[in-house]
Design a protein around this motif. Structure first.
Motif, PDB file in Angstrom:
ATOM      1  N   LEU A  58       0.826  -1.207   0.000  1.00  0.00           N
ATOM      2  CA  LEU A  58       0.000   0.000   0.000  1.00  0.00           C
ATOM      3  C   LEU A  58       0.859   1.255   0.000  1.00  0.00           C
ATOM      4  O   LEU A  58       0.559   2.229  -0.703  1.00  0.00           O
ATOM      5  CB  LEU A  58      -0.931   0.006   1.213  1.00  0.00           C
ATOM      6  N   ASP A  59       1.930   1.255   0.791  1.00  0.00           N
ATOM      7  CA  ASP A  59       2.824   2.406   0.835  1.00  0.00           C
ATOM      8  C   ASP A  59       3.376   2.699  -0.566  1.00  0.00           C
ATOM      9  O   ASP A  59       3.384   3.849  -1.018  1.00  0.00           O
ATOM     10  CB  ASP A  59       3.964   2.122   1.816  1.00  0.00           C
ATOM     11  N   ASN A  60       3.815   1.661  -1.259  1.00  0.00           N
ATOM     12  CA  ASN A  60       4.334   1.839  -2.617  1.00  0.00           C
ATOM     13  C   ASN A  60       3.242   2.335  -3.562  1.00  0.00           C
ATOM     14  O   ASN A  60       3.473   3.243  -4.367  1.00  0.00           O
ATOM     15  CB  ASN A  60       4.906   0.522  -3.136  1.00  0.00           C
ATOM     16  N   LEU A  61       2.070   1.745  -3.464  1.00  0.00           N
ATOM     17  CA  LEU A  61       0.974   2.139  -4.344  1.00  0.00           C
ATOM     18  C   LEU A  61       0.593   3.604  -4.113  1.00  0.00           C
ATOM     19  O   LEU A  61       0.423   4.369  -5.072  1.00  0.00           O
ATOM     20  CB  LEU A  61      -0.239   1.234  -4.114  1.00  0.00           C
ATOM     21  N   TYR A  62       0.472   3.999  -2.852  1.00  0.00           N
ATOM     22  CA  TYR A  62       0.099   5.386  -2.553  1.00  0.00           C
ATOM     23  C   TYR A  62       1.172   6.361  -3.012  1.00  0.00           C
ATOM     24  O   TYR A  62       0.880   7.466  -3.473  1.00  0.00           O
ATOM     25  CB  TYR A  62      -0.149   5.554  -1.056  1.00  0.00           C
ATOM     26  N   TRP A  63       2.433   5.972  -2.867  1.00  0.00           N
ATOM     27  CA  TRP A  63       3.526   6.815  -3.358  1.00  0.00           C
ATOM     28  C   TRP A  63       3.424   6.967  -4.871  1.00  0.00           C
ATOM     29  O   TRP A  63       3.509   8.080  -5.413  1.00  0.00           O
ATOM     30  CB  TRP A  63       4.862   6.187  -2.940  1.00  0.00           C
ATOM     31  N   PHE A  64       3.196   5.858  -5.582  1.00  0.00           N
ATOM     32  CA  PHE A  64       3.091   5.919  -7.038  1.00  0.00           C
ATOM     33  C   PHE A  64       1.902   6.776  -7.479  1.00  0.00           C
ATOM     34  O   PHE A  64       1.981   7.507  -8.461  1.00  0.00           O
ATOM     35  CB  PHE A  64       2.960   4.510  -7.618  1.00  0.00           C
ATOM     36  N   THR A  65       0.775   6.680  -6.753  1.00  0.00           N
ATOM     37  CA  THR A  65      -0.384   7.512  -7.127  1.00  0.00           C
ATOM     38  C   THR A  65      -0.027   8.986  -7.018  1.00  0.00           C
ATOM     39  O   THR A  65      -0.442   9.798  -7.859  1.00  0.00           O
ATOM     40  CB  THR A  65      -1.617   7.227  -6.246  1.00  0.00           C
ATOM     41  N   ARG A  66       0.759   9.343  -6.020  1.00  0.00           N
ATOM     42  CA  ARG A  66       1.166  10.742  -5.857  1.00  0.00           C
ATOM     43  C   ARG A  66       2.131  11.168  -6.970  1.00  0.00           C
ATOM     44  O   ARG A  66       2.074  12.307  -7.445  1.00  0.00           O
ATOM     45  CB  ARG A  66       1.819  10.944  -4.495  1.00  0.00           C
ATOM     46  N   VAL A  67       3.030  10.266  -7.350  1.00  0.00           N
ATOM     47  CA  VAL A  67       3.969  10.587  -8.431  1.00  0.00           C
ATOM     48  C   VAL A  67       3.199  11.002  -9.687  1.00  0.00           C
ATOM     49  O   VAL A  67       3.551  11.970 -10.364  1.00  0.00           O
ATOM     50  CB  VAL A  67       4.887   9.386  -8.731  1.00  0.00           C
ATOM     51  N   VAL A  68       2.121  10.284  -9.984  1.00  0.00           N
ATOM     52  CA  VAL A  68       1.313  10.601 -11.161  1.00  0.00           C
ATOM     53  C   VAL A  68       0.418  11.817 -10.902  1.00  0.00           C
ATOM     54  O   VAL A  68       0.377  12.762 -11.703  1.00  0.00           O
ATOM     55  CB  VAL A  68       0.461   9.387 -11.577  1.00  0.00           C
ATOM     56  N   GLU A  69      -0.303  11.817  -9.792  1.00  0.00           N
ATOM     57  CA  GLU A  69      -1.246  12.907  -9.514  1.00  0.00           C
ATOM     58  C   GLU A  69      -0.557  14.266  -9.501  1.00  0.00           C
ATOM     59  O   GLU A  69      -1.098  15.254 -10.015  1.00  0.00           O
ATOM     60  CB  GLU A  69      -1.936  12.669  -8.169  1.00  0.00           C
TER      61      GLU A  69
END
Length: 301
Positions: A261-272
């Motif tokens: 989840l930590d990785n996924l949330y970080w990746f969502t921020r990278v894109v957003e």
């Protein structure tokens, strides 16, 4: 905005005489003034739609006896149909003013304060000014990438200058699929700041502790790991080193699913964040766009 009229309103509200006014660097959707009264007392005046959320967050923290360093709130009122809050001015430097080589000193305090914030709970997910929404946390996150969030039109964003259209649309699709296929919390949500970064945190350089937390305009109830992933992104943004990354994960002591989840949330921020950086192409934003897209090419697409 009629600044003179606003100052007169503040003077009447506080029953003081404002003698000095400073205009600090401004946020994207707020007007902020630093003022000093006749007794040399300093205040922050914030005019923003998000000011109501700031006030609500401070109220929730106080109600739950969460002792973290937030500015004292002196009051609020409407001005030209927008909310205004009056707060104390924090007398410590912002984290962004600290030399990069010293920035890692504050990570443990960042995590400690987030854990205290996360003690405030709700059975509903959503922004503090819209808790009547029936969206789950997962539905809220998914809305950022499936076209239902009106502020994130990825077809339009992908056509902006500096944006690699094919790369970004591919990343959005992959994130959307990943969110859909990931199990996320659906109750007992935590209060999360969502923007725990160097521009919203004041620090005590002697104790290496966070000395002030501001800008709660995007605060909501959701998954606390989403907040921690912003710390992970901070480490990456400033290239604080692999040792700092490993120390972060040692402190967090995640399970395998939490690490995912930590990785996924970080990746969502990278894109957003590409959506926000591409709104104005100054040197800082262009550097961040290039940084984020380089990361996506290497790690995610």
């Amino acid at each position: 905005m009629n600044e003179k009229k606003l100052i007169r309103t503040v003077e009447e509200f506080l029953d003081v005489k404002i003698e000095e006014i400073q205009t600090p660097p401004q946020g994207m959707d707020s007007k902020v003034l630093f003022v000093v009264d006749q007794e040399r007392k300093e205040y922050v005046i914030k005019l923003s739609e998000g000011a109501l959320v700031d006030a609500k967050a401070y109220e929730l923290l106080a109600q739950n006896d969460v002792k973290i360093p937030v500015p004292k709130l002196f009051g609020m009122f409407d001005f030209d149909n927008k909310p205004v809050i009056i707060m104390e001015r924090i007398q410590f430097p912002l984290l962004e003013s600290i030399p990069v080589k010293q920035m890692s000193n504050y990570i443990s305090s960042m995590i400690k304060n987030l854990k205290l914030i996360h003690k405030v709970k709700s059975q509903k997910s959503g922004f503090l000014n819209n808790l009547d929404s029936k969206k789950s946390w997962k539905e809220h996150l998914l809305s950022k990438f499936n076209g239902t969030d009106s502020e994130l039109n990825w077809e339009e964003i992908s056509n902006r200058e500096g944006i690699d259209k094919e790369l970004v649309l591919s990343a959005v699709e992959k994130i959307r699929d990943e969110i859909s296929n990931t199990i996320m919390i659906d109750s007992n949500y935590s209060l999360i700041h969502t923007d725990f970064n160097q521009r919203n945190l004041f620090v005590d350089t002697k104790t290496k502790e966070i000395a002030g937390i501001i800008d709660w305009g995007e605060a909501m109830f959701g998954d606390p790991i989403f907040d921690f992933a912003r710390v992970r992104m901070y480490i990456w943004h400033f290239d604080l080193g692999q040792d700092v990354v490993e120390n972060y994960y040692n402190i967090m002591n995640y399970t395998e699913s939490e690490r995912h989840l930590d990785n996924l949330y970080w990746f969502t921020r990278v894109v957003e964040y590409l959506a926000y950086y591409s709104e104005e192409l100054n040197e800082f934003n262009l550097d961040r766009i290039n940084m984020h897209q380089k990361f996506l090419r290497k790690n995610f697409v």
